[in-house]
Design a protein around this motif. Structure first.
Motif, PDB file in Angstrom:
ATOM      1  N   LEU A 176      -5.642  -3.325  -6.261  1.00  0.00           N
ATOM      2  CA  LEU A 176      -5.076  -4.642  -6.018  1.00  0.00           C
ATOM      3  C   LEU A 176      -3.619  -4.448  -5.631  1.00  0.00           C
ATOM      4  O   LEU A 176      -2.838  -3.880  -6.401  1.00  0.00           O
ATOM      5  N   VAL A 177      -3.278  -4.882  -4.419  1.00  0.00           N
ATOM      6  CA  VAL A 177      -1.898  -4.780  -3.942  1.00  0.00           C
ATOM      7  C   VAL A 177      -1.515  -6.094  -3.291  1.00  0.00           C
ATOM      8  O   VAL A 177      -2.313  -6.703  -2.587  1.00  0.00           O
ATOM      9  N   VAL A 187       0.845  -1.198   0.000  1.00  0.00           N
ATOM     10  CA  VAL A 187       0.000   0.000   0.000  1.00  0.00           C
ATOM     11  C   VAL A 187       0.880   1.248   0.000  1.00  0.00           C
ATOM     12  O   VAL A 187       0.652   2.186  -0.766  1.00  0.00           O
ATOM     13  N   LEU A 188       1.909   1.260   0.831  1.00  0.00           N
ATOM     14  CA  LEU A 188       2.821   2.413   0.882  1.00  0.00           C
ATOM     15  C   LEU A 188       3.558   2.613  -0.440  1.00  0.00           C
ATOM     16  O   LEU A 188       3.754   3.737  -0.886  1.00  0.00           O
ATOM     17  N   ALA A 189       3.949   1.517  -1.082  1.00  0.00           N
ATOM     18  CA  ALA A 189       4.721   1.614  -2.319  1.00  0.00           C
ATOM     19  C   ALA A 189       3.855   1.874  -3.547  1.00  0.00           C
ATOM     20  O   ALA A 189       4.266   2.595  -4.458  1.00  0.00           O
ATOM     21  N   GLY A 221      -4.053   6.480  -9.331  1.00  0.00           N
ATOM     22  CA  GLY A 221      -3.497   5.827 -10.507  1.00  0.00           C
ATOM     23  C   GLY A 221      -3.145   4.383 -10.251  1.00  0.00           C
ATOM     24  O   GLY A 221      -3.717   3.733  -9.382  1.00  0.00           O
ATOM     25  N   GLY A 222      -2.188   3.886 -10.993  1.00  0.00           N
ATOM     26  CA  GLY A 222      -1.729   2.510 -10.833  1.00  0.00           C
ATOM     27  C   GLY A 222      -2.835   1.511 -11.085  1.00  0.00           C
ATOM     28  O   GLY A 222      -3.571   1.616 -12.056  1.00  0.00           O
ATOM     29  N   LEU A 223      -2.955   0.552 -10.190  1.00  0.00           N
ATOM     30  CA  LEU A 223      -3.968  -0.487 -10.328  1.00  0.00           C
ATOM     31  C   LEU A 223      -5.254  -0.140  -9.607  1.00  0.00           C
ATOM     32  O   LEU A 223      -6.082  -1.011  -9.361  1.00  0.00           O
ATOM     33  N   SER A 224      -5.456   1.126  -9.279  1.00  0.00           N
ATOM     34  CA  SER A 224      -6.670   1.500  -8.563  1.00  0.00           C
ATOM     35  C   SER A 224      -7.768   1.903  -9.542  1.00  0.00           C
ATOM     36  O   SER A 224      -7.498   2.376 -10.647  1.00  0.00           O
ATOM     37  N   VAL A 247      -7.604   3.437   4.601  1.00  0.00           N
ATOM     38  CA  VAL A 247      -7.934   2.088   4.148  1.00  0.00           C
ATOM     39  C   VAL A 247      -9.164   1.636   4.929  1.00  0.00           C
ATOM     40  O   VAL A 247      -9.164   1.629   6.164  1.00  0.00           O
ATOM     41  N   LEU A 248     -10.222   1.291   4.183  1.00  0.00           N
ATOM     42  CA  LEU A 248     -11.486   0.893   4.797  1.00  0.00           C
ATOM     43  C   LEU A 248     -11.575  -0.608   5.035  1.00  0.00           C
ATOM     44  O   LEU A 248     -12.049  -1.043   6.083  1.00  0.00           O
ATOM     45  N   ARG A 249     -11.138  -1.392   4.050  1.00  0.00           N
ATOM     46  CA  ARG A 249     -11.195  -2.854   4.157  1.00  0.00           C
ATOM     47  C   ARG A 249     -10.027  -3.457   3.398  1.00  0.00           C
ATOM     48  O   ARG A 249      -9.527  -2.880   2.433  1.00  0.00           O
ATOM     49  N   VAL A 250      -9.616  -4.647   3.805  1.00  0.00           N
ATOM     50  CA  VAL A 250      -8.573  -5.407   3.127  1.00  0.00           C
ATOM     51  C   VAL A 250      -9.115  -6.814   2.907  1.00  0.00           C
ATOM     52  O   VAL A 250      -9.494  -7.484   3.870  1.00  0.00           O
ATOM     53  N   ILE A 251      -9.193  -7.221   1.654  1.00  0.00           N
ATOM     54  CA  ILE A 251      -9.742  -8.537   1.320  1.00  0.00           C
ATOM     55  C   ILE A 251      -8.635  -9.364   0.681  1.00  0.00           C
ATOM     56  O   ILE A 251      -8.112  -9.006  -0.370  1.00  0.00           O
ATOM     57  N   ASN A 252      -8.295 -10.468   1.330  1.00  0.00           N
ATOM     58  CA  ASN A 252      -7.263 -11.355   0.830  1.00  0.00           C
ATOM     59  C   ASN A 252      -7.833 -12.169  -0.321  1.00  0.00           C
ATOM     60  O   ASN A 252      -8.760 -12.950  -0.132  1.00  0.00           O
ATOM     61  N   ARG A 253      -7.280 -12.001  -1.513  1.00  0.00           N
ATOM     62  CA  ARG A 253      -7.786 -12.728  -2.688  1.00  0.00           C
ATOM     63  C   ARG A 253      -7.608 -14.222  -2.538  1.00  0.00           C
ATOM     64  O   ARG A 253      -8.396 -14.994  -3.065  1.00  0.00           O
ATOM     65  N   GLY A 254      -6.601 -14.657  -1.805  1.00  0.00           N
ATOM     66  CA  GLY A 254      -6.370 -16.079  -1.629  1.00  0.00           C
ATOM     67  C   GLY A 254      -7.402 -16.752  -0.734  1.00  0.00           C
ATOM     68  O   GLY A 254      -7.590 -17.952  -0.778  1.00  0.00           O
ATOM     69  N   ALA A 255      -8.103 -15.970   0.089  1.00  0.00           N
ATOM     70  CA  ALA A 255      -9.077 -16.527   1.025  1.00  0.00           C
ATOM     71  C   ALA A 255     -10.484 -16.563   0.460  1.00  0.00           C
ATOM     72  O   ALA A 255     -11.379 -17.111   1.062  1.00  0.00           O
TER      73      ALA A 255
END
Length: 92
Positions: free
Chosen positions: A61-62, A33-35, A43-46, A83-91
């Protein structure tokens, strides 16, 4: 790159999401997130959050997660990424 320096904060729900992921993955996601988000939050992947409230309500997506965040930069010093929520794509 915007050249602005954004402060990064997490809601209690986002912190709980990170706790569930464990310390190593939390460090990886926070670093990503910092990077990837903090230097250029629009921008980026947002993307604007689908059916969201405008360009300030975004998803990126980070590392191995989808991160939902809002950007407060109009009249806010320092400008802030929350940051409101973090969703692990692997889970999913």
């Amino acid at each position: 790159m915007t050249g602005r320096s954004y402060r990064l904060t997490y809601t209690p729900e986002a912190r709980a999401d990170l706790v569930k992921l464990g310390e190593p993955l939390t460090r990886t996601i926070t670093s990503a997130v910092l990077a990837e988000v903090a230097p250029e939050p629009y921008g980026g992947l947002s993307i604007e959050r689908p059916l969201g409230g405008g360009s300030w309500d975004r998803v990126a997506l980070v590392a191995m997660a989808a991160v939902r965040y809002i950007v407060s930069d109009d009249g806010v010093e320092p400008p802030t990424i929350t940051v409101l929520r973090v969703i692990n794509r692997g889970a999913v």
